[in-house]
Design an enzyme around this catalytic site. Structure first.
Site, PDB file in Angstrom:
ATOM      1  N   HIS A   1       0.417  27.914  31.662  1.00  0.00           N
ATOM      2  CA  HIS A   1       1.526  27.664  30.740  1.00  0.00           C
ATOM      3  C   HIS A   1       2.344  28.949  30.608  1.00  0.00           C
ATOM      4  O   HIS A   1       1.907  30.018  31.029  1.00  0.00           O
ATOM      5  CB  HIS A   1       1.007  27.232  29.373  1.00  0.00           C
ATOM      6  CG  HIS A   1       0.206  28.309  28.703  1.00  0.00           C
ATOM      7  ND1 HIS A   1      -1.150  28.457  28.906  1.00  0.00           N
ATOM      8  CD2 HIS A   1       0.576  29.327  27.882  1.00  0.00           C
ATOM      9  CE1 HIS A   1      -1.577  29.509  28.217  1.00  0.00           C
ATOM     10  NE2 HIS A   1      -0.553  30.059  27.595  1.00  0.00           N
TER      11      HIS A   1
ATOM     12  N   HIS B   1       5.934  35.224  31.508  1.00  0.00           N
ATOM     13  CA  HIS B   1       5.022  35.222  32.650  1.00  0.00           C
ATOM     14  C   HIS B   1       3.976  34.127  32.458  1.00  0.00           C
ATOM     15  O   HIS B   1       3.807  33.599  31.350  1.00  0.00           O
ATOM     16  CB  HIS B   1       4.325  36.578  32.782  1.00  0.00           C
ATOM     17  CG  HIS B   1       3.398  36.866  31.659  1.00  0.00           C
ATOM     18  ND1 HIS B   1       3.836  37.323  30.427  1.00  0.00           N
ATOM     19  CD2 HIS B   1       2.054  36.716  31.548  1.00  0.00           C
ATOM     20  CE1 HIS B   1       2.809  37.457  29.615  1.00  0.00           C
ATOM     21  NE2 HIS B   1       1.712  37.096  30.269  1.00  0.00           N
TER      22      HIS B   1
END
Length: 185
Positions: A38, A122
């Site tokens: 995620h 990220h």
């Protein structure tokens, strides 16, 4: 006490591309499981249940348009030291920064104190139990520097509860929020 974070879920084909980056050449560590991939917008942490419910309600007020997102490149944290985390990068577009900001503002109205570090979008791919030598990580990073996944449409975000287990964190969705709820003037 629930441990919470707000994240953008990834489509299956993006997760498959990310899983293709796994290699045995790196020192022992824990690769992220498919269901754990995620993009975190805000880490909240451990909060009392009443606060969790307040945050859940506040996030329902976030209004932002849907947008496209591109996963591109790889890196490590800390950036200039022996790595503890290997990640895939995400283009930090104006739309992503706007959503990050809107989520942060909604949480702040309920008393949440945002991190002061700059948002560095990220997707965590691997965590090492302790910092590793730069050589193996540098070789892996150089081999995958041009990594990318096809852009995907972000149509919402999720409030997750994280349960830390010896085998890794288990994430449970507490609420899913749709985008495109922007008031037209």
């Amino acid at each position: 006490m629930p441990r919470l974070f707000v994240a953008i879920d990834l489509p299956g084909d993006s997760k498959d591309r990310l899983l293709g980056l796994r290699e045995d050449d790196l020192p022992p560590g824990r690769w992220s499981r498919r269901e754990a991939l995620h993009l975190t917008l805000h880490f909240i942490g451990d909060v009392p249940e009443a606060v969790a419910r307040a945050y859940q309600g506040a996030l329902a007020q976030v209004a932002a348009p849907a947008f496209d997102l591109q996963i591109q490149g790889v890196g490590q944290f800390p950036i200039n030291d022996r790595p503890r985390v290997i990640w895939a990068g995400v283009q930090n577009t104006p739309a992503l920064r706007a959503l990050h900001g809107a989520v942060g503002e909604a949480l702040e109205r309920e008393g949440f104190r945002r991190e002061r570090r700059r948002f560095h979008p990220h997707i965590t791919l691997m965590r090492f139990r302790k910092p590793i030598r730069r050589g193996p990580a540098s070789r892996w990073l150089n081999a995958h520097i041009d990594f990318y996944a096809e852009p995907f449409r972000v149509r919402g975000f999720t409030l997750y509860e994280s349960d830390l287990q010896p085998s890794g964190a288990v994430y449970t969705k507490r609420a899913v929020y749709k985008l495109n709820r922007v008031d037209m003037m």
